[in-house]
Write an enzyme that holds these catalytic residues in place. Structure first.
Site, mmCIF file in Angstrom:
data_model
loop_
_atom_site.group_PDB
_atom_site.id
_atom_site.type_symbol
_atom_site.label_atom_id
_atom_site.label_comp_id
_atom_site.label_asym_id
_atom_site.label_seq_id
_atom_site.Cartn_x
_atom_site.Cartn_y
_atom_site.Cartn_z
ATOM 1 C CG HIS A 1 -2.112 0.817 1.151
ATOM 2 N ND1 HIS A 1 -2.381 1.670 0.110
ATOM 3 C CD2 HIS A 1 -3.159 0.963 2.001
ATOM 4 C CE1 HIS A 1 -3.536 2.281 0.311
ATOM 5 N NE2 HIS A 1 -4.019 1.872 1.457
ATOM 6 C CE1 TYR B 1 -8.697 8.377 7.527
ATOM 7 C CE2 TYR B 1 -9.387 6.303 6.561
ATOM 8 C CZ TYR B 1 -8.585 7.425 6.534
ATOM 9 O OH TYR B 1 -7.687 7.599 5.515
ATOM 10 C CB THR C 1 -6.922 9.542 1.036
ATOM 11 O OG1 THR C 1 -6.019 9.200 2.099
ATOM 12 C CG2 THR C 1 -6.943 8.460 -0.022
#
Length: 817
Positions: A374, A505, A518
């Site tokens: 990621h 979240y 993001t």
């Protein structure tokens, strides 16, 4: 022939410094114009497959994109107080207000000025800190960082066997690689404006490499081979030439994979497990760094060459020998593999992984998914790849029946079966098996890594909800944003179980900006709190629906702000990192035992944009220095970061992400903290798919509560609708008073199908599908392809080709096939 070496890249600092940001506001003023300069055929190849196409569109708008803005300090502090308010009592709110005022008067302005100076000349004010947050993470990436996608089955049942499905996915993935490298991939767009495509350049040939001082991201930009894992054993073969053209047909790939499966079967699984070195990639990063040193201590050794082949591969294909029976088992298999110990030996699929790279995982029954590293890419980027790969598998099947069928790609590789063998260059298409030298210290480390991994897997559980009662069509027909509607469901279900409002979240995509990633949507608001309390109290349906409407409208507003990079989390995190950097530069004493990059015992912190996203600096202090950073005593820390509210906000109990696309069946990740839930969800046209993980925190009960909530809300909306109150779409109201008999739907389902499109049009201005979470793609092409596939037949065989020169590893025999 010499082995291809995987060269370490320049440091991230150097790489980012060498990337030139836009020179002026003028140059950045019109990304949309740069995109529209290309013909419709280049922008939408599938819709214009018979027209001439123009390459170079993928990154055409990069230098026109605006830089990520640094929000105003006062605005950020105001938003910080607002998102904390529903989580605090009155006294805690007063304490936070005092801390914020102190911050604004003392440390805040100086840190803001430092951040602005730091950002001058950089592509993004937070990019370096962002990478550091991932790369300084010491714990296992499994269940902490790497998310997964579970793809839908191939719509042609006959193709849902392992080798056929895997070969099809590999070819489609290679088509995607080729489109990126030739810059023919149309850019992602949002309402016609192109988004940042930088992450696609870091998607393939990339590996996370651990060192003693944190990890590094390395990439072989010319990679042309894949690595295949089967029963923990490693194989490789070339799939591209130097021009990034595909050199194998789907039949050739299937042949190679069948050879690999058969060869892996020759070694008893318990014996193979003793050499399943992929397990080492699940270790603590510092331990894994030391073990890589063992593997590479002699740079010309067999182990060093084998490791180089794995690191530099385009991606890893994992062929599992199991067939998970349930959706929850499938999700667990894609996220962390299975743990099964037989006679003291681990034989689960957890040994058949390499977590430092992107992995395509295919089960024995053809079920397939993606698990990805990621650091350099967000789920939104991998979602585009997954969607295009899935679409291409369908379109290629259609083309095998009708040669005039459209293609997803601007151009395609020359047919390998018709090429001159000399044109392939120095490639090896025959599969080779990597044979590691199992040194005693590696065998011991492998044993301990496996037991730690098995512990980690056993500590987590997964449950899914495939809610078929309604989906996007019904929700929009009722006048709600689908994403906001589902977010309220998570909070209401949690409150119904525990009677508490917790930090929640959701990521909002900021790829409208150069190198954007993001921003954090903090979904627990005063309006959502009012709604869930109203919902669980004895109130009228009308009052409950009105409260739901206000809560969803607030969420939609927050989503839009965050998509404009005007949230508070990333800005505060950057200010903290600037402060930490100043402390390091001034040589301040680093005294806290909990302030290093390793997380505290009992928590699973992670980077600010990860699905597992505990951003509390006390948990994961980051620095641009080479040594592990530590937190000074609390009295030296700026008041806002020392405020208990900052810790409360960043200890995310309900960690969610929306990742919608018809190519996906499920999507998920691990919980972000010991008492949290990790929730990946997909809002489909007429259903909602949810995957929930936790560390055995009544996950099944939470799923059941969600399902009950969805049913109850539908009942409420039906009740209000019958009374003629809120809940009717505006298009329905506009029809009142017109002549003619109104035909009424008998059920909510039928009214949803009739009113879905109108509701969608009504909600167009407020719909946040393009902003919240990862999903926003126009699924029209994929849905069209899915419908077309209903009439598809079995495709004819292609001619095979093999051209081998490479010699690393044991060469497998093909002549039996």
């Amino acid at each position: 022939m010499t082995a291809r070496k995987f060269m370490m890249p320049a440091s991230l600092n150097e790489s980012l410094a060498n990337q030139q940001p836009p020179n002026s506001e003028t140059e950045r003023s019109s990304p949309k114009a740069a995109y529209q300069a290309y013909s419709p055929s280049a922008r939408e190849p599938l819709a214009n497959h018979d027209q001439e196409k123009k390459p170079g569109i993928t990154f055409a708008s990069q230098d026109k994109l605006p830089k990520l803005p640094i929000p105003g300090l006062a605005d950020t502090c105001r938003k910080y107080q607002a998102v904390l308010a529903p989580l605090q009592n009155h006294r805690e709110q007063q304490d936070t207000a005092a801390a914020v005022q102190d911050f604004l008067k003392h440390d805040g302005p100086e840190l803001q000025a430092r951040l602005q100076r730091y950002a001058t000349g950089k592509t993004s004010y937070i990019e370096q800190f962002w990478y550091d947050s991932y790369l300084n993470f010491d714990n296992s990436v499994v269940l902490n960082l790497n998310p997964f996608f579970l793809l839908e089955d191939d719509p042609t049942p006959a193709r849902n066997n392992q080798v056929t499905r895997a070969a099809s996915l590999v070819i489609s993935a290679l088509c995607f690689v080729r489109a990126v490298r030739k810059e023919e991939l149309p850019p992602d767009t949002l309402r016609g404006t192109p988004l940042c495509m930088y992450q696609y350049s870091r998607l393939f040939g990339t590996a996370r490499l651990p060192t003693e001082n944190g990890c590094q991201i390395a990439q072989d930009s010319g990679s042309r081979h894949i690595v295949v894992l089967c029963k923990g054993q490693f194989y490789w073969f070339d799939v591209l030439d130097d021009n990034s053209d595909i050199i194998m047909t789907e039949k050739d790939v299937a042949l190679n994979l069948q050879v690999i499966v058969d060869d892996a079967e020759q070694t008893p699984i318990q014996e193979a497990a003793k050499g399943a070195l992929g397990v080492l990639s699940t270790e603590n990063r510092k331990i894994w760094a030391g073990l890589r040193d063992v593997l590479t201590r002699d740079e010309d050794s067999n182990n060093a060459e084998c490791l180089s082949i794995v690191d530099s591969a385009l991606f890893v294909l994992c062929l599992d020998y199991t067939e998970p029976k349930t959706g929850a088992e499938l999700c667990g298999n894609m996220l962390c593999g299975t743990s099964e110990v037989v006679r003291g030996v681990q034989i689960g699929t957890c040994t058949n992984r390499w977590y430092d790279k992107m992995q395509i995982i295919v089960c024995k029954n053809g079920s397939a998914g993606i698990n990805f590293e990621h650091t350099g890419v967000d789920g939104h980027t991998v979602l585009r790849m997954a969607s295009d790969v899935y679409t291409d598998t369908i379109l290629r099947f259609a083309k095998s029946i009708n040669g005039q069928a459209p293609s997803l790609w601007t151009s395609t590789s020359p047919d390998p079966s018709k090429r001159d063998p000399d044109s392939f260059g120095d490639v090896s298409t025959t599969p080779h098996k990597l044979e590691w030298d199992m040194l005693p210290e590696l065998s011991t480390a492998l044993r301990f890594a496996e037991t730690r991994l098995a512990d980690l897997i056993q500590q987590n559980e997964f449950e899914i909800l495939e809610f078929a009662g309604y989906g996007k069509n019904f929700i929009t027909s009722m006048g709600f944003s689908p994403d906001a509607f589902v977010q309220m469901a998570f909070q209401a279900a949690y409150y119904g179980l525990y009677g508490r409002v917790e930090s929640t979240y959701e990521p909002a995509m900021t790829k409208a900006f150069l190198h954007g990633r993001t921003e954090a949507i903090r979904a627990a608001t005063m309006e959502s709190t009012e709604f869930i309390k109203t919902f669980w109290a004895d109130n009228s349906p009308q009052r409950k629906v009105d409260a739901l409407k206000k809560a969803t409208q607030k969420h939609t507003g927050l989503t839009k702000e965050c998509a404009k990079a005007l949230g508070q989390d990333r800005h505060l995190y950057a200010l903290y990192c600037v402060w930490q950097r100043a402390v390091d530069e001034e040589g301040a004493e680093a005294a806290s035992s909990n302030g290093c990059s390793s997380p505290r015992e009992g928590s699973s912190p992670s980077p600010p944009n990860s699905p597992t996203h505990d951003t509390n600096p006390n948990h994961n202090v980051l620095s641009t220095s080479d040594s592990p950073s530590r937190k000074p005593p609390p009295q030296q820390m700026p008041a806002l970061f020392a405020d208990p509210g900052y810790d409360r906000l960043n200890t995310t109990i309900i960690s969610t992400s929306n990742c919608g696309n018809p190519a996906l069946r499920h999507f998920g990740f691990g919980p972000s903290c010991a008492d949290g839930f990790g929730i990946g969800y997909i809002i489909k046209e007429d259903s909602i798919s949810i995957c929930i993980s936790s560390k055995h925190r009544q996950t099944r009960r939470f799923v059941e509560s969600l399902e009950a909530y969805f049913g109850e809300v539908k009942r409420l909306l039906r009740s209000v609708r019958k009374e003629g109150g809120a809940g009717r779409s505006r298009v329905r109201e506009s029809e009142e008073g017109k002549r003619g008999k109104v035909i009424k739907a008998d059920t909510m389902q039928s009214s949803a199908s009739v009113g879905g499109r109108e509701g969608r049009e009504e909600e167009e201005e407020e719909d946040d599908d393009g902003l919240g979470g990862y999903g926003f793609f126009d699924a029209g092409m994929l849905l069209q392809a899915l419908k077309a596939s209903q009439e598809d037949k079995e495709r004819p065989s292609d001619k095979a080709v093999g051209h081998a020169k490479r010699s690393i590893g044991k060469k497998l025999r093909l002549n039996e096939y």
